[in-house]
Design an enzyme around this catalytic site. Structure first.
Site, mmCIF file in Angstrom:
data_model
loop_
_atom_site.group_PDB
_atom_site.id
_atom_site.type_symbol
_atom_site.label_atom_id
_atom_site.label_comp_id
_atom_site.label_asym_id
_atom_site.label_seq_id
_atom_site.Cartn_x
_atom_site.Cartn_y
_atom_site.Cartn_z
ATOM 1 N N HIS A 156 -4.707 3.643 3.306
ATOM 2 C CA HIS A 156 -5.612 3.802 2.168
ATOM 3 C C HIS A 156 -6.173 2.469 1.680
ATOM 4 O O HIS A 156 -7.163 2.451 0.959
ATOM 5 C CB HIS A 156 -4.892 4.534 1.036
ATOM 6 C CG HIS A 156 -4.554 5.948 1.370
ATOM 7 N ND1 HIS A 156 -5.333 7.018 0.968
ATOM 8 C CD2 HIS A 156 -3.539 6.484 2.095
ATOM 9 C CE1 HIS A 156 -4.801 8.148 1.423
ATOM 10 N NE2 HIS A 156 -3.718 7.852 2.110
ATOM 11 N N ASP A 369 -11.417 -3.572 -1.668
ATOM 12 C CA ASP A 369 -10.879 -2.229 -1.890
ATOM 13 C C ASP A 369 -11.035 -1.395 -0.631
ATOM 14 O O ASP A 369 -12.072 -1.488 0.048
ATOM 15 C CB ASP A 369 -11.615 -1.540 -3.044
ATOM 16 C CG ASP A 369 -10.678 -0.788 -3.973
ATOM 17 O OD1 ASP A 369 -9.587 -0.390 -3.516
ATOM 18 O OD2 ASP A 369 -11.026 -0.606 -5.149
#
Length: 465
Positions: A156, A369
């Site tokens: 992730h 991110d």
């Protein structure tokens, strides 16, 4: 149909009929409901000694299997190696990464513990889907027990460039462990490329391109596996519906009354050094300096719930933001207007959806991110007739899909300020066109598409059981 076994650091049982803030929890539950299976991981509780077997709870076709961890395991595996070594390294913060043989041993020990407790529950044709950086060695531990089920992993977070990864003392062992999976999923093509480059140039392995969007076949460390980008997403239409409903809530009425017709810029982030919050505050300050007509007319609301409050780096970022907010408010505030509303608290999914819908600018500017679902949530929550504008960091995985956003370099505070001004003054027709282009992407690649594409791909690769 093969049973699915989902493995994650934390197990989050989803109560029927209740809206959840975490889309991933809902996605995993839906996959398990469809196939039947097990959700395995840490219970969130500390125990004196590791249990000999997980606690089991049944809900329909899903078995929730959870283990407690000792305080030592929690400190070394979770707070230590996972979050003080891998997290900063994967987010390109070598200056914050701590390298310790003790925490590395704890990381391996807990992965071995988890694998040994799950193994007796597995059936030969199970499909095992492991999530995130906490559990990279998990499949290798299961393979060492002779288990040959199909095993997939999804990361992730970002995957760092090889030049960053090799700073990790155990980088080769970590990548060798990753190659024990049959399928490794990354958020973006850039992450996949970084992984492939490590395989080529550090591991001296082979990388075979499987075609557009299909990833590559990796041969390294005596294993053959597939690596591919699977950009995670949101439940687009459900969230759009929630935002519509939220427009008439008490919280939204209070927000509108407090703004007194002023434009709202919103940021929503977990309090973390990877999110670029100091640079974001400075960019808002630059907006007020460079475009003084916004003074008294625009408010910036930053929602930043605290996280990992016992970690020094997180305590430091909180102090820095409090000082910045105080400085900016002290410089620009009037008796009837405060420029920055800095909120260290959480809000319900419905409340946030309403805030997003009312905000003229969604400011999503992480320094690094994996995806950043706030960007996607902000777009999904907009009013199609009068949508706001997404200002998005180029270093968020979401920027690869949402290229109709105003994409910025978060380190360039002046450029971020200029794009905020551009968004505040953007004509309605352009705002609609950008919104429609992004919603098309979000509807085609929603959380269901992500989940089914990954599980279907895993079902077709690897496995020797």
């Amino acid at each position: 149909m093969s049973r699915l076994v989902a493995v994650s650091n934390r197990v989050a049982p989803v109560e029927e009929g209740k809206t959840q803030a975490g889309g991933l929890a809902v996605a995993i539950q839906e996959a398990l409901k469809r196939r039947g299976g097990i959700w395995f991981g840490w219970s969130g509780q500390t125990v004196d000694t590791p249990p000999d077997a997980p606690s089991l709870a049944q809900s329909g076709r899903i078995t929730f299997a959870t283990l407690g961890l000792t305080q030592r395991d929690l400190e070394e595996y979770y707070n230590g190696y996972a979050n003080s070594t891998l997290w900063p390294l994967f987010h390109y913060r070598l200056d914050l990464a701590q390298f310790s043989g003790r925490t590395y041993s704890g990381y391996q020990r807990v992965n071995s513990l988890f694998a040994s407790r799950l193994a007796p529950l597995l059936q030969p044709d199970d499909i095992v889907w492991v999530h995130d950086y906490h559990l990279i060695p998990f499949a290798e531990q299961l393979r060492s027990m002779g288990l040959g089920q199909r095993m997939g992993f999804f990361l992730h977070t970002p995957w760092p460039a090889a030049e960053i990864l090799v700073a990790l003392p155990a980088h080769e062992a970590l990548v060798r462990a990753l190659c024990a999976y049959d399928l490794v999923g990354f958020q973006t093509g850039s992450d996949l490329l970084s992984f492939a480059n490590y395989i080529r140039f550090e591991a001296q392995g082979e990388v075979e391109d499987l075609g557009p969007g299909q990833g590559c076949r990796i041969r390294a460390f005596g294993r053959t596996m597939v690596a591919r980008a699977f950009p995670i997403s949101i439940d687009t239409d459900v969230l759009a519906g929630i935002a519509t409903q939220a427009a008439d809530t008490v919280q939204m009425r209070r927000l509108k009354e407090s703004l007194v017709g002023r434009a709202l810029i919103i940021g929503v982030d977990r309090l973390d050094y990877s999110k670029g919050l100091p640079q974001r505050f400075e960019s808002f300050q630059a907006l007020l300096d460079a475009y003084p007509a916004n003074q008294g007319q625009v408010s910036f609301m930053q929602v930043a719930p605290p996280s990992r409050t016992d970690v020094a780096e997180y305590q430091a970022i909180r102090r820095e933001l409090e000082a910045l907010a105080g400085h900016i408010n002290g410089q620009f505030a009037e008796f009837d207007w405060v420029p920055i509303r800095y909120l260290n608290k959480s809000f319900s999914r419905k409340a946030l959806a309403g805030f997003y819908r009312h905000a003229r600018i969604g400011l999503v500017t992480p320094l690094r991110d994996g995806m950043n679902l706030v960007a996607k949530e902000y777009v999904a929550c907009q009013d199609p007739e009068d949508p706001g504008v997404l200002v998005l960091s180029r270093f968020a995985g979401a920027a690869k899909e949402l290229d109709a956003a105003l994409v910025v370099n978060p380190y360039d505070v002046r450029a971020v300020a200029e794009n905020m001004q551009r968004g505040l003054t953007m004509p309605l027709q352009e705002r609609r066109e950008r919104y429609e282009a992004m919603m098309k992407v979000l509807r085609e690649n929603d959380i269901t598409h992500w989940r089914e594409t990954y599980v279907d791909t895993l079902s077709q690769v690897g496995g020797t059981a």
